[in-house]
Scaffold this motif. Structure first.
Motif, PDB file in Angstrom:
ATOM      1  N   GLY A 332       0.833  -1.208   0.000  1.00  0.00           N
ATOM      2  CA  GLY A 332       0.000   0.000   0.000  1.00  0.00           C
ATOM      3  C   GLY A 332       0.858   1.244   0.000  1.00  0.00           C
ATOM      4  O   GLY A 332       0.571   2.218  -0.697  1.00  0.00           O
ATOM      5  N   PHE A 335       2.322   1.791  -3.389  1.00  0.00           N
ATOM      6  CA  PHE A 335       1.237   2.297  -4.245  1.00  0.00           C
ATOM      7  C   PHE A 335       1.038   3.806  -4.020  1.00  0.00           C
ATOM      8  O   PHE A 335       0.978   4.604  -4.952  1.00  0.00           O
ATOM      9  CB  PHE A 335      -0.048   1.539  -3.912  1.00  0.00           C
ATOM     10  CG  PHE A 335      -1.283   2.094  -4.557  1.00  0.00           C
ATOM     11  CD1 PHE A 335      -1.575   1.785  -5.881  1.00  0.00           C
ATOM     12  CD2 PHE A 335      -2.154   2.927  -3.853  1.00  0.00           C
ATOM     13  CE1 PHE A 335      -2.696   2.298  -6.474  1.00  0.00           C
ATOM     14  CE2 PHE A 335      -3.279   3.439  -4.449  1.00  0.00           C
ATOM     15  CZ  PHE A 335      -3.549   3.119  -5.771  1.00  0.00           C
ATOM     16  N   LEU A 401      -2.742   6.077 -10.935  1.00  0.00           N
ATOM     17  CA  LEU A 401      -3.139   4.860 -10.230  1.00  0.00           C
ATOM     18  C   LEU A 401      -2.642   3.627 -10.987  1.00  0.00           C
ATOM     19  O   LEU A 401      -2.382   2.587 -10.386  1.00  0.00           O
ATOM     20  CB  LEU A 401      -4.664   4.793 -10.079  1.00  0.00           C
ATOM     21  CG  LEU A 401      -5.304   5.845  -9.166  1.00  0.00           C
ATOM     22  CD1 LEU A 401      -6.796   5.608  -9.043  1.00  0.00           C
ATOM     23  CD2 LEU A 401      -4.655   5.825  -7.788  1.00  0.00           C
ATOM     24  N   GLY A 404       0.848   2.848 -10.021  1.00  0.00           N
ATOM     25  CA  GLY A 404       0.750   2.498  -8.609  1.00  0.00           C
ATOM     26  C   GLY A 404       0.293   1.051  -8.439  1.00  0.00           C
ATOM     27  O   GLY A 404       0.853   0.282  -7.659  1.00  0.00           O
ATOM     28  N   TRP A 405      -0.702   0.714  -9.265  1.00  0.00           N
ATOM     29  CA  TRP A 405      -1.261  -0.638  -9.195  1.00  0.00           C
ATOM     30  C   TRP A 405      -0.216  -1.670  -9.620  1.00  0.00           C
ATOM     31  O   TRP A 405      -0.072  -2.709  -9.023  1.00  0.00           O
ATOM     32  CB  TRP A 405      -2.506  -0.687 -10.081  1.00  0.00           C
ATOM     33  CG  TRP A 405      -3.150  -2.028 -10.177  1.00  0.00           C
ATOM     34  CD1 TRP A 405      -3.878  -2.660  -9.217  1.00  0.00           C
ATOM     35  CD2 TRP A 405      -3.110  -2.912 -11.300  1.00  0.00           C
ATOM     36  NE1 TRP A 405      -4.309  -3.878  -9.663  1.00  0.00           N
ATOM     37  CE2 TRP A 405      -3.856  -4.053 -10.948  1.00  0.00           C
ATOM     38  CE3 TRP A 405      -2.535  -2.836 -12.571  1.00  0.00           C
ATOM     39  CZ2 TRP A 405      -4.033  -5.118 -11.807  1.00  0.00           C
ATOM     40  CZ3 TRP A 405      -2.714  -3.883 -13.447  1.00  0.00           C
ATOM     41  CH2 TRP A 405      -3.455  -5.021 -13.062  1.00  0.00           C
ATOM     42  N   TRP A 408       2.214  -2.132  -6.851  1.00  0.00           N
ATOM     43  CA  TRP A 408       1.573  -2.903  -5.794  1.00  0.00           C
ATOM     44  C   TRP A 408       1.730  -4.394  -6.066  1.00  0.00           C
ATOM     45  O   TRP A 408       2.035  -5.184  -5.193  1.00  0.00           O
ATOM     46  CB  TRP A 408       0.091  -2.498  -5.746  1.00  0.00           C
ATOM     47  CG  TRP A 408      -0.764  -3.217  -4.748  1.00  0.00           C
ATOM     48  CD1 TRP A 408      -0.781  -4.556  -4.479  1.00  0.00           C
ATOM     49  CD2 TRP A 408      -1.732  -2.638  -3.890  1.00  0.00           C
ATOM     50  NE1 TRP A 408      -1.699  -4.856  -3.527  1.00  0.00           N
ATOM     51  CE2 TRP A 408      -2.311  -3.678  -3.145  1.00  0.00           C
ATOM     52  CE3 TRP A 408      -2.185  -1.325  -3.693  1.00  0.00           C
ATOM     53  CZ2 TRP A 408      -3.310  -3.465  -2.213  1.00  0.00           C
ATOM     54  CZ3 TRP A 408      -3.184  -1.124  -2.766  1.00  0.00           C
ATOM     55  CH2 TRP A 408      -3.731  -2.171  -2.035  1.00  0.00           C
ATOM     56  N   ARG A 409       1.526  -4.736  -7.362  1.00  0.00           N
ATOM     57  CA  ARG A 409       1.542  -6.143  -7.739  1.00  0.00           C
ATOM     58  C   ARG A 409       2.939  -6.751  -7.712  1.00  0.00           C
ATOM     59  O   ARG A 409       3.095  -7.956  -7.636  1.00  0.00           O
ATOM     60  CB  ARG A 409       0.944  -6.306  -9.145  1.00  0.00           C
ATOM     61  CG  ARG A 409      -0.516  -5.913  -9.211  1.00  0.00           C
ATOM     62  CD  ARG A 409      -1.387  -7.135  -9.187  1.00  0.00           C
ATOM     63  NE  ARG A 409      -0.818  -8.187 -10.017  1.00  0.00           N
ATOM     64  CZ  ARG A 409      -1.431  -8.694 -11.076  1.00  0.00           C
ATOM     65  NH1 ARG A 409      -2.595  -8.244 -11.423  1.00  0.00           N
ATOM     66  NH2 ARG A 409      -0.865  -9.663 -11.771  1.00  0.00           N
TER      67      ARG A 409
END
Lengths: 420, 168
Positions: A332, A335, A401, A404-405, A408-409
């Motif tokens: 998080g 992200f 985003l 960011g996503w 995150w992955r």
């Protein structure tokens, strides 16, 4: 949160070149979007503020918009003149409160010369019904006297008492100069932000006097009527270019318009200025929307650039992000860091864009006024412009985003396992 | 070739000399709207074709009935125009012109209808717009070109079946 912000800022600074280019492209597209919006609004305002309190503009039969353009904005030329007798007949109509004749066609160093009656000054209104005011001097009362607009005075550095000569038409040839009949400047008008500022006003009689010894658009060789004899001639004008008409009752405007359009003497056209301007904007509206769509697309391209820069950066930053994760940052947090970076770049880009807009409008204002007659007011951001800006930043947030996503992955192990 | 071109040039200039007749475009109506004091005046002008689909003298009983019906509904101002409700405007006078004055058709085969309406408004300051139901009543009408003169200034508007109202 503060720590994340700081980390994001430091990390972004480390990649300042690529991010700088992205930021610049966002700045340029924001400036473009805002300036299109601003020019659109200001152009509209300049046009609608140009004339007020005039019920009808009358000229030779042509398009309504064209008649407005040449008679009020002094853009383009009339195809035909109207007879003085027709003007007199209209002025004497019982529904007419006042009528001002306009005669155009001569110029002074690129500025239009308007022949009119002295009644023009107390009658003409602009904006929300504001009157013309003299910043110096007074209206013309004799033949070879001229009243100039504020911009003519400022740009050519003229004062009351100066002497000027007018040019026949809009050429620059010495032959067509009315050099033998100079005019004395007797008045300078206050700035209005309309075409009046760029106009030299003389009386209709002076307009006739200038062309006494002219036949078929050229001076007759060997014939020159000295200035002091001119007043012995009949200086009543034979024709004029257009007329402004004010009515006693607003409701009479349609009846009067019909009367003019069906005038027996010659083909005339009466337009309601407000109606013609609306029609003009209905035509220009398409272009406006197209320009707006183009600048919106430019913003989209800029933001796509942002996303691709951030995505491409992810590969380089594998190690950086993995170390962050190893130090205890959750997915998080990573992200958030990416999203913050995107928003920071977009916001900074938008702010730089506003700065570019101010610089550009400051530089281009004079040119726009001179070339197009559009006054660009130096104003603070309007609510609508703020709306556009926040839309840009919001879209930037949504766009960031995506990287960011992706971040995150990415697994913790991803950046730490060297790949060969 | 040159002859044709000359002929065309002459033909193009001809309308300039003739006294021009008002434009007659099927499907389009012209409307002048004025607000002066408490009086709202609407003046319409349109080809008869917009109302009944023909412009000759009615021949059959069906055509006569269609014409009579169209004229009757054109006189019903309250059903055709809705000024801002808060202004409290009531129909004062209605004057619908005869498309065939004296029972005769015009020589050029076209027929126009003029209709003038006057409303009196209790709250003229509240009068800010007008909606028309002309398109619902007359299916052949596609556009109304409006010129208006109100206390708010002059303006132009184009009313269509999709956008039958305007504000000022």
């Amino acid at each position: 949160m503060m720590a994340m912000l700081k980390l994001a800022a430091h990390s972004a600074w480390a990649r300042r070149l690529t991010l700088g280019v992205t930021l610049f492209s966002i700045a340029i597209s924001t400036a473009m979007l805002l300036s299109v919006e601003r020019i659109r609004l200001n152009a509209r305002q300049s046009f609608t503020q140009s004339v007020s309190g005039v019920d009808l503009v009358v000229g030779a039969r042509t398009g309504g918009v064209q008649l407005m353009l040449y008679s009020v904005f002094h853009v383009g030329q009339a195809t035909n003149n109207i007879e003085w007798t027709s003007f007199a007949a209209l002025a004497g109509h019982p529904a007419v409160a006042w009528a001002i004749p306009l005669s155009l066609g001569d110029s002074h160093r690129g500025f239009a010369v308007l022949g009119t009656s002295a009644e023009y000054f107390p009658r003409f209104r602009y904006g929300d019904g504001r009157w013309l005011k003299f910043s110096d001097g007074k209206a013309f009362s004799r033949v070879f006297e001229a009243v100039i607009g504020s911009e003519v005075a400022a740009r050519l550095n003229y004062r009351v008492g100066d002497s000027i000569t007018l040019t026949h038409g809009f050429g620059n040839q010495a032959l067509t100069e009315h050099a033998d009949k100079p005019f004395a400047i007797v008045g300078i008008l206050e700035a209005t932000g309309t075409a009046v500022d760029r106009t030299v006003h003389i009386s209709l009689e002076a307009m006739t006097a200038l062309h006494l010894d002219w036949v078929a658009g050229a001076p007759v060789p060997g014939l020159s009527i000295p200035q002091n004899y001119v007043e012995k001639f009949d200086l009543r004008p034979k024709e004029i270019t257009a007329a402004l008409i004010g009515l006693k009752s607003r409701a009479d405007v349609f009846r009067m318009q019909r009367f003019v359009n069906e005038f027996r003497g010659e083909p005339l056209l009466a337009v309601m200025p407000g109606v013609a301007l609306d029609e003009l904007w209905q035509t220009i509206g398409m272009v406006e929307r197209a320009l707006f769509a183009v600048s919106a697309l430019v913003i989209v391209v800029g933001l796509c650039g942002l996303v691709s820069t951030l995505l491409a950066g992810l590969n380089e930053r594998r190690r950086e992000l993995a170390i962050l994760r190893a130090l205890g940052a959750g997915p998080g947090d990573v992200f958030m860091m990416l999203a913050i970076e995107g928003v920071l770049v977009t916001t900074a880009g938008a702010m730089l864009g506003v700065a570019v807009l101010y610089a550009a409008t400051h530089l281009a204002a004079g040119w726009l006024l001179a070339q197009l007659g559009v006054v660009i007011a130096a104003q603070w951001l309007s609510p609508a412009e703020f709306g556009l800006l926040s839309l840009v930043v919001l879209t930037g947030l949504l766009a960031s985003l995506v990287p960011g996503w992706r971040a995150w992955r990415m697994s913790l192990a991803d950046g730490l396992t060297p790949r060969v | 070739m040159r002859l044709i071109r000359t002929a065309c040039c002459i033909a193009l200039t001809l309308p300039l000399f003739a006294h021009s007749a008002p434009a007659h475009v099927h499907g389009v109506a012209k409307m002048d709207l004025a607000v002066d004091g408490n009086k709202l005046t609407l003046s319409m002008e349109m080809p008869l074709d917009n109302l009944v689909g023909f412009e000759h003298l009615p021949k059959t009983d069906k055509q006569k009935a269609a014409l009579a019906e169209a004229m009757a509904s054109l006189k019903n101002a309250a059903d055709l125009f809705v000024p801002t409700v808060a202004a409290g405007c009531k129909v004062d006078t209605v004057d619908v012109g005869d498309p065939f004055p004296g029972g005769k058709a015009k020589a050029d085969g076209h027929a126009d209808v003029d209709a003038d309406y006057v409303f009196r408004c209790a709250q003229p300051a509240a009068l800010k717009g007008l909606e028309t139901k002309l398109f619902k009543r007359f299916g052949r009408l596609h556009r109304v070109d409006v010129q208006r003169a109100t206390a708010a200034g002059q303006g132009a508007a184009t009313l269509t079946p999709e956008q039958p109202g305007m504000n000022w």
